[in-house]
Design a protein around this motif. Sequence first.
Motif, PDB file in Angstrom:
ATOM      1  N   ILE A   8       5.118   9.558  -6.981  1.00  0.00           N
ATOM      2  CA  ILE A   8       5.671   9.472  -5.621  1.00  0.00           C
ATOM      3  C   ILE A   8       4.626   9.879  -4.596  1.00  0.00           C
ATOM      4  O   ILE A   8       4.482   9.236  -3.542  1.00  0.00           O
ATOM      5  CB  ILE A   8       6.946  10.337  -5.505  1.00  0.00           C
ATOM      6  N   GLU A   9       3.872  10.924  -4.863  1.00  0.00           N
ATOM      7  CA  GLU A   9       2.818  11.347  -3.936  1.00  0.00           C
ATOM      8  C   GLU A   9       1.752  10.261  -3.775  1.00  0.00           C
ATOM      9  O   GLU A   9       1.285  10.001  -2.665  1.00  0.00           O
ATOM     10  CB  GLU A   9       2.178  12.650  -4.427  1.00  0.00           C
ATOM     11  N   VAL A  10       1.395   9.622  -4.850  1.00  0.00           N
ATOM     12  CA  VAL A  10       0.395   8.549  -4.792  1.00  0.00           C
ATOM     13  C   VAL A  10       0.924   7.363  -3.996  1.00  0.00           C
ATOM     14  O   VAL A  10       0.225   6.798  -3.152  1.00  0.00           O
ATOM     15  CB  VAL A  10      -0.023   8.121  -6.216  1.00  0.00           C
ATOM     16  N   VAL A  11       2.167   6.978  -4.221  1.00  0.00           N
ATOM     17  CA  VAL A  11       2.763   5.846  -3.495  1.00  0.00           C
ATOM     18  C   VAL A  11       2.854   6.160  -1.999  1.00  0.00           C
ATOM     19  O   VAL A  11       2.529   5.321  -1.158  1.00  0.00           O
ATOM     20  CB  VAL A  11       4.151   5.499  -4.092  1.00  0.00           C
ATOM     21  N   VAL A  12       3.273   7.373  -1.657  1.00  0.00           N
ATOM     22  CA  VAL A  12       3.367   7.758  -0.244  1.00  0.00           C
ATOM     23  C   VAL A  12       1.985   7.737   0.401  1.00  0.00           C
ATOM     24  O   VAL A  12       1.817   7.232   1.521  1.00  0.00           O
ATOM     25  CB  VAL A  12       4.033   9.146  -0.102  1.00  0.00           C
ATOM     26  N   ALA A  13       0.984   8.239  -0.292  1.00  0.00           N
ATOM     27  CA  ALA A  13      -0.376   8.227   0.249  1.00  0.00           C
ATOM     28  C   ALA A  13      -0.879   6.799   0.446  1.00  0.00           C
ATOM     29  O   ALA A  13      -1.506   6.483   1.469  1.00  0.00           O
ATOM     30  CB  ALA A  13      -1.309   8.995  -0.681  1.00  0.00           C
ATOM     31  N   LEU A  14      -0.611   5.900  -0.498  1.00  0.00           N
ATOM     32  CA  LEU A  14      -1.027   4.500  -0.361  1.00  0.00           C
ATOM     33  C   LEU A  14      -0.321   3.804   0.796  1.00  0.00           C
ATOM     34  O   LEU A  14      -0.927   3.013   1.521  1.00  0.00           O
ATOM     35  CB  LEU A  14      -0.792   3.751  -1.666  1.00  0.00           C
ATOM     36  N   VAL A  15       0.957   4.093   0.978  1.00  0.00           N
ATOM     37  CA  VAL A  15       1.703   3.494   2.099  1.00  0.00           C
ATOM     38  C   VAL A  15       1.131   3.968   3.427  1.00  0.00           C
ATOM     39  O   VAL A  15       0.919   3.174   4.358  1.00  0.00           O
ATOM     40  CB  VAL A  15       3.210   3.824   1.989  1.00  0.00           C
ATOM     41  N   ILE A  16       0.834   5.244   3.536  1.00  0.00           N
ATOM     42  CA  ILE A  16       0.264   5.778   4.776  1.00  0.00           C
ATOM     43  C   ILE A  16      -1.117   5.174   5.040  1.00  0.00           C
ATOM     44  O   ILE A  16      -1.420   4.763   6.163  1.00  0.00           O
ATOM     45  CB  ILE A  16       0.198   7.316   4.717  1.00  0.00           C
ATOM     46  N   LEU A  17      -1.959   5.088   4.024  1.00  0.00           N
ATOM     47  CA  LEU A  17      -3.289   4.506   4.185  1.00  0.00           C
ATOM     48  C   LEU A  17      -3.227   3.026   4.532  1.00  0.00           C
ATOM     49  O   LEU A  17      -3.981   2.547   5.396  1.00  0.00           O
ATOM     50  CB  LEU A  17      -4.117   4.720   2.926  1.00  0.00           C
TER      51      LEU A  17
END
Length: 107
Positions: A8-17
């Motif tokens: 979930i942290e990785v997906v959230v970071a990718l969405v923000i980037l």
Amino acid sequence: MTRGFSLIEVVVALVILSTGGAAALSLVVTANRRIQQAWILELALFRATEVADSLEAEGGAAYPGQSLEPWGRVDWTSVGTGLIVMVRLGSDSTRSPSIQLAVTKGS
């Protein structure tokens, strides 16, 4: 204690980037479009002043005329003791932006 990041942290970071990257790309495209519009407007204004100066040097008594340019059209006519130069940008002269210069004798 676990090390690393959760999915979930990785997906959230990718969405923000990716959102930030898309916003930056949109900004570049918009800036490029505005720069191109400003360049065309500068060409049109230069051409309008060139026509006005030329007609004024001829004595100001100009017959109505027009000049077709790649970016639009320049129209001129004499009115009273002066002349009017109208620049229309784009191919659709009714809805496209325009610049109007009014030159009177002695100005």
